[in-house]
Design a protein around this motif. Structure first.
Motif, PDB file in Angstrom:
ATOM      1  N   GLU A  22     -19.236 -21.742 -69.932  1.00 43.86           N
ATOM      2  CA  GLU A  22     -18.804 -21.108 -68.689  1.00 43.86           C
ATOM      3  C   GLU A  22     -19.837 -20.122 -68.161  1.00 43.86           C
ATOM      4  O   GLU A  22     -20.073 -20.048 -66.948  1.00 43.86           O
ATOM      5  N   HIS A  35      -9.053 -21.377 -64.752  1.00 47.33           N
ATOM      6  CA  HIS A  35      -8.074 -21.020 -65.789  1.00 47.33           C
ATOM      7  C   HIS A  35      -6.635 -21.193 -65.292  1.00 47.33           C
ATOM      8  O   HIS A  35      -5.807 -20.286 -65.405  1.00 47.33           O
ATOM      9  N   GLN A  63      -4.244 -22.660 -66.505  1.00 53.19           N
ATOM     10  CA  GLN A  63      -3.228 -22.685 -67.558  1.00 53.19           C
ATOM     11  C   GLN A  63      -2.487 -21.356 -67.689  1.00 53.19           C
ATOM     12  O   GLN A  63      -1.481 -21.275 -68.374  1.00 53.19           O
ATOM     13  N   TYR A  64      -2.996 -20.315 -67.026  1.00 50.65           N
ATOM     14  CA  TYR A  64      -2.393 -18.990 -67.128  1.00 50.65           C
ATOM     15  C   TYR A  64      -1.588 -18.649 -65.879  1.00 50.65           C
ATOM     16  O   TYR A  64      -1.724 -19.282 -64.840  1.00 50.65           O
ATOM     17  N   ILE A  68      -4.711 -14.636 -64.469  1.00 51.90           N
ATOM     18  CA  ILE A  68      -5.799 -15.139 -63.616  1.00 51.90           C
ATOM     19  C   ILE A  68      -6.445 -13.980 -62.848  1.00 51.90           C
ATOM     20  O   ILE A  68      -7.673 -13.934 -62.702  1.00 51.90           O
ATOM     21  N   ILE A  96      -8.697 -12.283 -65.232  1.00 54.39           N
ATOM     22  CA  ILE A  96      -9.902 -13.098 -65.438  1.00 54.39           C
ATOM     23  C   ILE A  96     -10.861 -12.917 -64.262  1.00 54.39           C
ATOM     24  O   ILE A  96     -12.083 -12.813 -64.443  1.00 54.39           O
ATOM     25  N   ASN A 140     -13.120 -13.469 -75.719  1.00 49.16           N
ATOM     26  CA  ASN A 140     -12.370 -14.588 -76.285  1.00 49.16           C
ATOM     27  C   ASN A 140     -12.051 -14.367 -77.764  1.00 49.16           C
ATOM     28  O   ASN A 140     -10.998 -14.780 -78.241  1.00 49.16           O
TER      29      ASN A 140
END
Length: 197
Positions: free
Chosen positions: A109, A143, A145-146, A151, A154, A182
């Motif tokens: 990333e 992202h 999935q959040y 988000i 992030i 992470n």
């Protein structure tokens, strides 16, 4: 399909396979444009003072996010991270999962967003400020999935990483800090799975 999306072994496999492909693609694109890969992607070693400052900033931001999350009455460990860790552990793929989440994901990333895209976009009409916002938004959107709150966090982490990339001219610094973030998330997930559930 929903259970597959939170399957830690699938996440590990996809990340371990796709990560090197993404990095190779970015390296090929840089070479194709006549740049040295190291120069274009800013793969230079940061100074010790930049590392210390970056670690302090990231630690402060992560602690602030955890405190805000707790104050909002929410779980510090997102459901996606909890389920992914738990399924990786249950399937015996915890080590590949941790390698994918703590090392391969952050390296990939950062090479894509703070390396390749930052270099190209910052020299466009967007300039540095527009690039910080654009790359942070694109990275946050990755992202899905959040939930919205995670988000948003992030996105703010992306702004910090982008600013540090600009200030230090080093994507290696942002890789280190992304690994730290992470790793902290995996520690929190491990504590919740191993001792609190």
């Amino acid at each position: 399909m929903r259970s597959l999306a939170t399957d830690g072994s699938v996440l590990a496999l996809v990340t371990i396979v796709a990560g090197p492909v993404w990095i190779a693609t970015m390296a090929f694109a840089a070479r194709w444009r006549g740049w040295g890969v190291r120069d274009y992607l800013a793969l230079v070693v940061p100074r010790r003072s930049e590392i210390a400052f970056g670690f302090a900033c990231m630690a402060a931001l992560l602690i602030a996010f955890d405190l805000l999350t707790l104050a909002a009455g929410r779980d510090v460990v997102p459901a996606f991270m909890f389920e992914s860790y738990k399924t990786a552990r249950a399937s015996g793929s915890l080590v590949p999962f941790l390698i994918a989440v703590v090392i391969i994901g952050p390296v990939t990333e950062e090479v894509v967003f703070r390396g390749f895209l930052f270099r190209g976009l910052s020299e466009s009409f967007l300039g540095v400020v527009g690039t910080l916002v654009a790359t942070s938004a694109a990275w946050a959107a990755l992202h899905v999935q959040y939930d919205w709150m995670t988000i948003a966090q992030i996105f703010l982490i992306g702004l910090l990483l982008g600013w540090l990339r600009w200030a230090s001219s080093s994507t290696l610094l942002t890789i280190m800090l992304h690994v730290l973030a992470n790793f902290a998330a995996c520690i929190q997930a491990a504590i919740k799975v191993e001792w609190m559930s």
